[in-house]
Motif scaffolding. Structure first.
Motif, PDB file in Angstrom:
ATOM      1  N   MET A 175     -10.520  -7.315 136.385  1.00 41.10           N
ATOM      2  CA  MET A 175     -10.483  -8.362 137.406  1.00 41.10           C
ATOM      3  C   MET A 175      -9.476  -8.059 138.526  1.00 41.10           C
ATOM      4  O   MET A 175      -9.329  -8.847 139.453  1.00 41.10           O
ATOM      5  N   HIS A 176      -8.784  -6.925 138.412  1.00 40.72           N
ATOM      6  CA  HIS A 176      -7.808  -6.490 139.421  1.00 40.72           C
ATOM      7  C   HIS A 176      -6.672  -7.500 139.597  1.00 40.72           C
ATOM      8  O   HIS A 176      -6.181  -7.709 140.711  1.00 40.72           O
ATOM      9  N   ILE A 177      -6.241  -8.108 138.480  1.00 42.83           N
ATOM     10  CA  ILE A 177      -5.093  -9.018 138.539  1.00 42.83           C
ATOM     11  C   ILE A 177      -3.975  -8.528 137.636  1.00 42.83           C
ATOM     12  O   ILE A 177      -3.010  -9.243 137.392  1.00 42.83           O
ATOM     13  N   ILE A 178      -4.106  -7.282 137.134  1.00 42.71           N
ATOM     14  CA  ILE A 178      -3.132  -6.770 136.179  1.00 42.71           C
ATOM     15  C   ILE A 178      -1.754  -6.636 136.803  1.00 42.71           C
ATOM     16  O   ILE A 178      -0.736  -6.841 136.138  1.00 42.71           O
ATOM     17  N   ALA A 179      -1.685  -6.296 138.092  1.00 44.34           N
ATOM     18  CA  ALA A 179      -0.380  -6.113 138.725  1.00 44.34           C
ATOM     19  C   ALA A 179       0.420  -7.412 138.699  1.00 44.34           C
ATOM     20  O   ALA A 179       1.626  -7.414 138.446  1.00 44.34           O
ATOM     21  N   GLY A 180      -0.243  -8.525 138.964  1.00 45.98           N
ATOM     22  CA  GLY A 180       0.444  -9.808 138.937  1.00 45.98           C
ATOM     23  C   GLY A 180       1.001 -10.121 137.562  1.00 45.98           C
ATOM     24  O   GLY A 180       2.130 -10.613 137.429  1.00 45.98           O
ATOM     25  N   LEU A 181       0.235  -9.819 136.495  1.00 44.57           N
ATOM     26  CA  LEU A 181       0.712 -10.065 135.131  1.00 44.57           C
ATOM     27  C   LEU A 181       1.891  -9.150 134.793  1.00 44.57           C
ATOM     28  O   LEU A 181       2.880  -9.582 134.201  1.00 44.57           O
ATOM     29  N   ASP A 182       1.771  -7.862 135.171  1.00 44.63           N
ATOM     30  CA  ASP A 182       2.846  -6.918 134.865  1.00 44.63           C
ATOM     31  C   ASP A 182       4.156  -7.313 135.542  1.00 44.63           C
ATOM     32  O   ASP A 182       5.225  -7.298 134.920  1.00 44.63           O
ATOM     33  N   LEU A 183       4.080  -7.636 136.834  1.00 43.82           N
ATOM     34  CA  LEU A 183       5.304  -7.970 137.573  1.00 43.82           C
ATOM     35  C   LEU A 183       5.887  -9.291 137.088  1.00 43.82           C
ATOM     36  O   LEU A 183       7.114  -9.461 137.044  1.00 43.82           O
ATOM     37  N   TYR A 184       5.020 -10.232 136.702  1.00 38.71           N
ATOM     38  CA  TYR A 184       5.524 -11.478 136.121  1.00 38.71           C
ATOM     39  C   TYR A 184       6.270 -11.191 134.821  1.00 38.71           C
ATOM     40  O   TYR A 184       7.360 -11.729 134.581  1.00 38.71           O
ATOM     41  N   GLY A 185       5.665 -10.353 133.951  1.00 40.35           N
ATOM     42  CA  GLY A 185       6.316 -10.020 132.690  1.00 40.35           C
ATOM     43  C   GLY A 185       7.648  -9.331 132.902  1.00 40.35           C
ATOM     44  O   GLY A 185       8.627  -9.603 132.197  1.00 40.35           O
ATOM     45  N   MET A 186       7.728  -8.441 133.906  1.00 36.29           N
ATOM     46  CA  MET A 186       8.990  -7.755 134.182  1.00 36.29           C
ATOM     47  C   MET A 186      10.045  -8.733 134.678  1.00 36.29           C
ATOM     48  O   MET A 186      11.204  -8.707 134.233  1.00 36.29           O
ATOM     49  N   ARG A 187       9.660  -9.610 135.583  1.00 39.82           N
ATOM     50  CA  ARG A 187      10.636 -10.565 136.136  1.00 39.82           C
ATOM     51  C   ARG A 187      11.149 -11.509 135.036  1.00 39.82           C
ATOM     52  O   ARG A 187      12.349 -11.765 134.930  1.00 39.82           O
ATOM     53  N   ARG A 188      10.237 -11.997 134.223  1.00 41.00           N
ATOM     54  CA  ARG A 188      10.677 -12.937 133.179  1.00 41.00           C
ATOM     55  C   ARG A 188      11.537 -12.224 132.144  1.00 41.00           C
ATOM     56  O   ARG A 188      12.532 -12.773 131.652  1.00 41.00           O
ATOM     57  N   ALA A 189      11.173 -10.977 131.787  1.00 42.37           N
ATOM     58  CA  ALA A 189      11.963 -10.233 130.815  1.00 42.37           C
ATOM     59  C   ALA A 189      13.374  -9.961 131.351  1.00 42.37           C
ATOM     60  O   ALA A 189      14.361 -10.093 130.617  1.00 42.37           O
ATOM     61  N   CYS A 190      13.479  -9.576 132.627  1.00 39.32           N
ATOM     62  CA  CYS A 190      14.800  -9.318 133.210  1.00 39.32           C
ATOM     63  C   CYS A 190      15.633 -10.602 133.268  1.00 39.32           C
ATOM     64  O   CYS A 190      16.857 -10.559 133.149  1.00 39.32           O
TER      65      CYS A 190
END
Length: 740
Positions: free
Chosen positions: A538-553
């Protein structure tokens, strides 16, 4: 050359309709006879219209009853699922079994019985052994009470005897009725002397309140539970049978049906009389005109139908005509007959068009169409829906006849097709659905053949797949996940889990891998394997990845200096703006770049683009490490790894599974470790689950590892608590040494 029309029953039907539609010119007595015949036809039409209306009303009532049944069964299943989820919530298995083994029934009642009774309103809660003997009971909130177990035990005994522990359903006897869920414990405790495995049992009493709550989603009225034959036979009552776990018979849930068709007919009867009168007058007027133009019209229509029913390229029936034929065959299916529908799709047809040209593609389509028509023959109908999509159906009398034709079709399609310049390999995926076992309508049969075709292509193509109910459930679940995935971020349904990374020598936690989880509102917690691939499509993987990185940090600030690794898809990392987005996240969260590691699949190092090289260089300047996940499962070698600033490789868990039993695999793991050390790259072993694997890793000098032996992925609060307990465990020996 187009394939000639077959001479089977379907062509007889077509030619008969063309000939029968020609009306010769009439005069004198012939006209009067025609008028009389028309009046007779009108009378039959009126009778037929009334009959159709009544029949339609009856069908409407049947459909309404079917919808009500399905809705009630769905409501019942949903309540069973609710009990299952409640038991999963209350069933902290290790603590429950520990309390049971120690005889601490007050703690057991607090953690298990009261939580299900007071928290969820379930009246009866038991823990029984493998023979059905009660080890713990709680009835209506009273621990130790066993008054109701007498009418519940026969059902439990039957399920245990039949090996169906883990079952749910209705239990009804003269003493009472309820919805029962039996859930086996997965662990066995040596301190418990009763026959194991142990089983948790919960029964929600089926009283009027619960009956009404089950009926509410389906809008059912006067719902009752019947367990005998002496119930009322009121004409408005309908019901559905459900298995009775008590004695293996069936109980019936009955209610007052809505009967929309009957009500509609009563209301529409006056309008039907008016329409019949108008229709009669109109029919007489139009009849005279129809006699003059019928002959010419019938002839031109027959010619148009003949030309419009065929596919221009292959000569097979086209989409519209094929569907009409399928509807007709379905309507005429004998009670003991079978109708088999095939969806056939060529694999890699676009690549053939692109490489060999459209002319070669047309040659292939004609050849495949001819082969399908040859196999199907006069017994059925073959068609082409367009592109490389072929269809066919045929009647059959038994399973062996179906298997024989499918085998012949696959063999017929297998040989390559000569195209003048060479040969074209034929690879086709075939989806098969059969009526009446798979569908009760032509449209359902087509949909389920398409689902089977989808599975055939999804498993690699060039194969045949028969429809199974599981396939439809999987597709529906996939569609539900796809539909909800786009808004999961906005709804705040994505969370982060933390799996500890441990120093192999000391056993200390030295870092965490962060893993994305999706708490779906209906399906519960979903793991990345269930939605990450969809997000990429669906070409929305970048949004999920960056969200996961921001929340993890953001959350990892509470982990006191622990490093974290964040998984990122290749498409996300290949984006030109990725390094800048990582820098922005680090600046916003004030997280130390040296404590952040980005995990990507090993296949990414096979990419030699300048853009990716610049991304790696930018991450190195930021001080962020890059780890290769699942290393060893693809085609990347340490030669590829050495071209990029990789800080860590992670040995895939598939190696850990075999390392202790296969010397060759153990040697491969040790060799990879030595090569990585020579390149000054850190190494982590994934999927460590046994003590034997840990001993092997210590022997070869593996620096770090992670896996369920140490801990599963944890919520942030549990990860913080793990570090606290680790610090406390180290401080106790230190204080003891100081005192000594």
């Amino acid at each position: 050359m187009p394939i000639p029309a077959s001479s089977g029953w379907f062509d007889d039907l077509e030619s008969g309709s063309r000939e029968g539609s020609v009306i010769p010119r009439q005069s004198g007595s012939h006209v009067h006879r025609s008028l009389l015949a028309g009046l007779a036809a009108l009378a039959l039409l009126v009778v037929g219209l009334v009959g159709v209306f009544i029949y339609a009303g009856m069908k409407q009532d049947e459909k309404a009853t079917m919808r009500e049944r399905l809705a009630l069964l769905a409501s019942l299943q949903a309540h069973e699922a609710l009990i299952q989820q409640a038991m999963a919530t209350a069933d902290e298995e290790r603590q429950v079994l520990r309390a049971l083994a120690s005889g601490d029934l007050s703690q057991l009642d607090e953690r298990f019985g009261r939580r299900l009774n007071e928290g969820f309103g379930f009246e009866f809660v038991y823990i029984v052994d493998a023979k059905g003997d009660v080890l713990y009971s709680s009835e209506r909130g009273k621990a130790g009470e066993r008054k109701a177990y007498g009418w519940i035990r026969p059902a439990i005994g039957r399920l245990l005897a039949e090996g169906r522990a883990g079952h749910a359903g209705l239990i009804a006897s003269r003493e009472g009725a309820g919805i029962m869920v039996v859930r086996p414990f997965t662990q066995q405790v040596e301190d418990i002397k009763a026959p194991q495995p142990l089983v948790a049992v919960t029964v929600d009493l089926l009283d009027d309140t619960l009956l009404q709550s089950l009926a509410a989603p389906a809008h059912l009225q006067d719902i009752q539970l019947r367990t005998g034959r002496g119930a009322s036979n009121h004409p408005d009552k309908v019901g559905t049978s459900v298995p009775n776990l008590y004695d293996g018979t069936e109980a019936e849930l009955a209610w007052r049906g809505s009967q929309p068709g009957r009500n509609l007919f009563r209301n529409a009867l006056p309008a039907l009389a008016v329409i019949t009168t108008l229709l009669s007058v109109t029919f007489l007027v139009m009849m005279f005109r129809a006699l003059r133009v019928a002959a010419a019209l019938a002839e031109s229509e027959a010619q148009a139908r003949a030309s419009a029913s065929r596919d221009y390229l292959t000569g097979l029936y086209n989409r519209g005509y094929f569907i009409e034929a399928l509807d007709s065959a379905f309507a005429g299916l004998a009670p003991d007959g079978r109708l088999v529908l095939l969806f056939i799709d060529l694999d890699d047809f676009k690549m053939i068009n692109d490489t060999a040209g459209h002319g070669a593609g047309d040659v292939l389509l004609k050849a495949v169409g001819s082969r399908i028509a040859t196999v199907i023959g006069d017994r059925g109908v073959a068609g082409r829906f367009g592109g490389d999509e072929f269809v066919a159906f045929f009647p059959a009398s038994d399973a062996s006849e179906i298997d024989l034709l499918l085998t012949r079709l696959q063999a017929e399609l297998r040989p390559p097709v000569p195209d003048g310049a060479g040969e074209i390999r034929v690879a086709a995926s075939i989806g098969v659905a059969e009526a009446p076992q798979d569908a009760i309508s032509a449209s359902d049969l087509m949909r389920r053949a398409d689902i089977a075709l989808y599975r055939a292509k999804d498993t690699g193509g060039n194969t045949l797949c028969r429809f199974e109910t599981q396939l439809e459930s999987e597709r529906n679940a996939r569609r539900e996940i796809e539909g909800a995935l786009g808004g999961a971020l906005e709804r705040g349904e994505l969370v982060i889990a933390y799996q500890p990374q441990v120093d192999v020598a000391s056993g200390r936690v030295v870092g965490f891998e962060t893993l994305l989880r999706w708490d779906h509102p209906r399906l519960g917690r979903l793991l990345p394997a269930q939605f990450i691939a969809m997000a990429e499509e669906m070409h929305i993987i970048a949004g999920l990845d960056l969200y996961g990185m921001r929340r993890a940090c953001t959350e990892a600030a509470a982990l006191r200096g622990m490093s974290i690794s964040v998984n990122v898809a290749p498409a996300t990392m290949k984006a030109p703006t990725f390094a800048a987005e990582v820098a922005a996240i680090l600046a916003d969260t004030r997280f130390d770049p040296a404590m952040l590691e980005i995990e990507v699949p090993e296949s990414i190092v096979l990419n030699t683009s300048d853009e990716l090289s610049r991304t790696f260089a930018a991450l190195r300047e930021l001080g962020v490490g890059v780890a290769l996940d699942d290393y060893g499962t693809g085609y990347a070698s340490l030669h590829h790894v050495s071209r990029f600033p990789i800080s860590r490789i992670k040995i895939d868990r598939s190696f850990m599974v075999k390392a202790c039993t296969d010397p060759d695999v153990a040697a491969v793991v040790e060799h990879k470790l030595k090569l990585a050390r020579s390149l000054r790259i850190n190494v982590t072993a994934e999927g460590v689950e046994t003590r034997e694997q840990l001993r092997f890793l210590r022997e070869i000098g593996m620096p770090t590892a992670q896996g369920y032996l140490f801990a599963p992925p944890l919520p942030i609060a549990a990860a913080i608590d793990m570090l606290r307990r680790q610090d406390e465990a180290q401080q106790v020996p230190a204080r003891g040494g100081a005192q000594g």
